[in-house]
Design a protein around this motif. Structure first.
Motif, short mmCIF file in Angstrom:
data_model
loop_
_atom_site.label_atom_id
_atom_site.label_comp_id
_atom_site.label_asym_id
_atom_site.label_seq_id
_atom_site.Cartn_x
_atom_site.Cartn_y
_atom_site.Cartn_z
N LEU A 254 0.83 -1.20 0.00
CA LEU A 254 0.00 0.00 0.00
C LEU A 254 0.87 1.26 0.00
O LEU A 254 0.59 2.24 -0.71
CB LEU A 254 -0.92 0.01 1.23
N GLY A 255 1.95 1.23 0.78
CA GLY A 255 2.84 2.38 0.82
C GLY A 255 3.53 2.62 -0.50
O GLY A 255 3.63 3.77 -0.97
N ILE A 256 3.99 1.56 -1.13
CA ILE A 256 4.64 1.70 -2.44
C ILE A 256 3.65 2.20 -3.49
O ILE A 256 3.99 3.07 -4.32
CB ILE A 256 5.26 0.34 -2.85
N SER A 257 2.42 1.68 -3.44
CA SER A 257 1.40 2.15 -4.39
C SER A 257 1.13 3.64 -4.22
O SER A 257 0.96 4.37 -5.20
CB SER A 257 0.09 1.36 -4.19
N LYS A 258 1.11 4.09 -2.96
CA LYS A 258 0.90 5.51 -2.70
C LYS A 258 2.05 6.36 -3.26
O LYS A 258 1.83 7.41 -3.88
CB LYS A 258 0.78 5.72 -1.19
N LEU A 259 3.28 5.90 -3.08
CA LEU A 259 4.43 6.63 -3.59
C LEU A 259 4.43 6.67 -5.11
O LEU A 259 4.79 7.70 -5.73
CB LEU A 259 5.73 5.98 -3.08
N ILE A 260 4.01 5.57 -5.75
CA ILE A 260 3.93 5.55 -7.21
C ILE A 260 2.90 6.55 -7.70
O ILE A 260 3.13 7.30 -8.67
CB ILE A 260 3.60 4.12 -7.70
N ASP A 261 1.75 6.62 -7.01
CA ASP A 261 0.71 7.58 -7.40
C ASP A 261 1.23 9.03 -7.26
O ASP A 261 1.01 9.88 -8.14
CB ASP A 261 -0.54 7.39 -6.54
N VAL A 262 1.91 9.28 -6.14
CA VAL A 262 2.42 10.64 -5.92
C VAL A 262 3.45 11.01 -6.98
O VAL A 262 3.48 12.15 -7.49
CB VAL A 262 3.02 10.76 -4.50
N GLY A 268 -5.01 12.47 -3.71
CA GLY A 268 -6.39 12.29 -3.24
C GLY A 268 -6.76 10.86 -2.94
O GLY A 268 -7.85 10.59 -2.44
N HIS A 269 -5.88 9.89 -3.27
CA HIS A 269 -6.14 8.49 -2.95
C HIS A 269 -5.64 8.21 -1.54
O HIS A 269 -4.46 7.92 -1.33
CB HIS A 269 -5.46 7.56 -3.95
N LEU A 270 -6.53 8.32 -0.56
CA LEU A 270 -6.14 8.10 0.83
C LEU A 270 -6.00 6.61 1.13
O LEU A 270 -6.82 5.80 0.70
CB LEU A 270 -7.18 8.71 1.78
N LEU A 271 -4.94 6.27 1.86
CA LEU A 271 -4.74 4.86 2.23
C LEU A 271 -5.90 4.35 3.07
O LEU A 271 -6.27 3.18 2.99
CB LEU A 271 -3.43 4.71 3.00
N THR A 272 -6.48 5.23 3.88
CA THR A 272 -7.57 4.80 4.77
C THR A 272 -8.86 4.50 4.02
O THR A 272 -9.81 3.97 4.59
CB THR A 272 -7.84 5.88 5.83
N ASN A 273 -8.89 4.85 2.74
CA ASN A 273 -10.07 4.50 1.92
C ASN A 273 -9.96 3.08 1.35
O ASN A 273 -10.90 2.60 0.73
CB ASN A 273 -10.24 5.50 0.77
N ASN A 274 -8.81 2.48 1.55
CA ASN A 274 -8.57 1.13 1.03
C ASN A 274 -8.76 0.12 2.16
O ASN A 274 -8.13 0.22 3.22
CB ASN A 274 -7.14 1.04 0.47
#
Length: 316
Positions: A254-262, A268-274
């Motif tokens: 999840l953290g890596i996916s967030k970094l890729i998006d950024v 706007g893709h919050l981790l807490t929405n997953n």
């Protein structure tokens, strides 16, 4: 001494005189030296008075009186610690077991070299729906989970080599599984013998249908303890480690996916929405708790000493 006969009882005043008379006749006919240990598990009738009167007349009789009803396992535990015979016989006090079976059980231990001989009530004189059918299901499950091939785990009539009863710890409601406890302790020469059974001539049964529920729960406990009781970290630690690793890898993904998006300018893709965020977090927490449980279990095993969980009021 050839024989020690252990008889747990609860409110069996009508049967005690006849039971002793038959045991005495059988043992004398074979010239077997013997002692009897009556264990009064909190009787409210005249059972203990009868035992005291028998003791006055017959020195081979001994008695243990509990302050209240603790259960059959505790009764056997108290007697196992005191017996002196080469062969130990356990039997119920309600006369459904036949004392006339004792010599053959004794011979199977002494001459055939068995560690345990368990009675098998092939023909039962109990209620079919409330006892016989549940008993068959219970015994089938016990055979499957324990690996001990007996048809009747719950039969009170059993014979043991002395070393067996001195080597096992009977607690809770584990009297049903003494052959399993013995097998886990290394006593593997276990067999069974078909024995006679009759309807109870006096009184009523002290066990209800709930004993089968408790029996299944005890069986699961025994299965777990026999495999992981000595090293709880092998179970809890392994399960905790696996859960923590899965949770950690999920959180990392999840953290890596967030970094890729950024890095791609996606916001706007919050981790807490997953939902996986909460799954990962829960697995990491549970994994940590299981690991700690295993560690604490190891510490308890290393420091804990067994204590008797019953109170003996009187011994004669």
């Amino acid at each position: 001494m050839n024989l020690s006969i252990i008889i747990p009882l609860l409110n069996e005043e009508e049967s005690l005189d006849e039971l002793f008379s038959r045991i005495d006749k059988v043992c004398n006919s074979r010239n077997l030296s013997y002692e009897i240990w009556f264990v009064d598990d909190g009787s409210t009738d005249l059972s203990w008075n009868i035992i005291e009167n028998l003791k006055v007349q017959y020195p081979q009789i001994n008695g243990i009186k509990f302050s209240r009803n603790y259960g059959k396992s505790q009764a056997l535990h108290a007697a196992f610690a005191r017996v002196n015979g080469d062969v130990i016989i356990t039997m119920d006090a309600d006369l459904q077991d036949f004392p006339e079976e004792i010599p053959e059980l004794y011979d199977m231990i002494k001459t055939e070299g068995y560690d345990i001989v368990s009675g098998w009530k092939k023909k039962r004189f109990d209620n079919v729906m409330t006892k016989n059918i549940p008993s068959k299901l219970f015994n089938a499950a016990a055979r499957k989970l324990s690996g001990v091939e007996l048809h009747d785990f719950n039969c009170g009539l059993k014979a043991y080599r002395k070393q067996v009863v001195k080597s096992i710890d009977v607690y809770g409601d584990m009297h049903r599984y003494i052959p399993v406890l013995a097998a886990n302790a290394g006593f593997r020469k276990i067999t069974e013998k078909p024995v006679q059974h009759q309807a109870r001539p006096y009184g009523t049964s002290k066990f209800g249908s709930e004993r089968f529920v408790r029996g299944f729960l005890d069986l699961i406990t025994l299965w777990f303890v026999s495999r992981f009781g000595g090293r709880p970290m092998h179970f809890f630690g392994a399960a905790g480690t696996v859960m923590f690793i899965v949770g950690f890898l999920s959180a990392l993904w999840l953290g890596i996916s967030k970094l890729i998006d950024v890095s791609q300018g996606i916001y706007g893709h919050l981790l807490t929405n997953n939902a996986w965020f909460f799954i990962a977090l829960t697995m990491m927490v549970l994994g940590t708790l299981l690991f700690i449980a295993g560690f604490l279990g190891e510490m308890i095993i290393r420091t804990n000493r067994q204590h008797e969980n019953y109170h003996v009021e009187q011994v004669i």
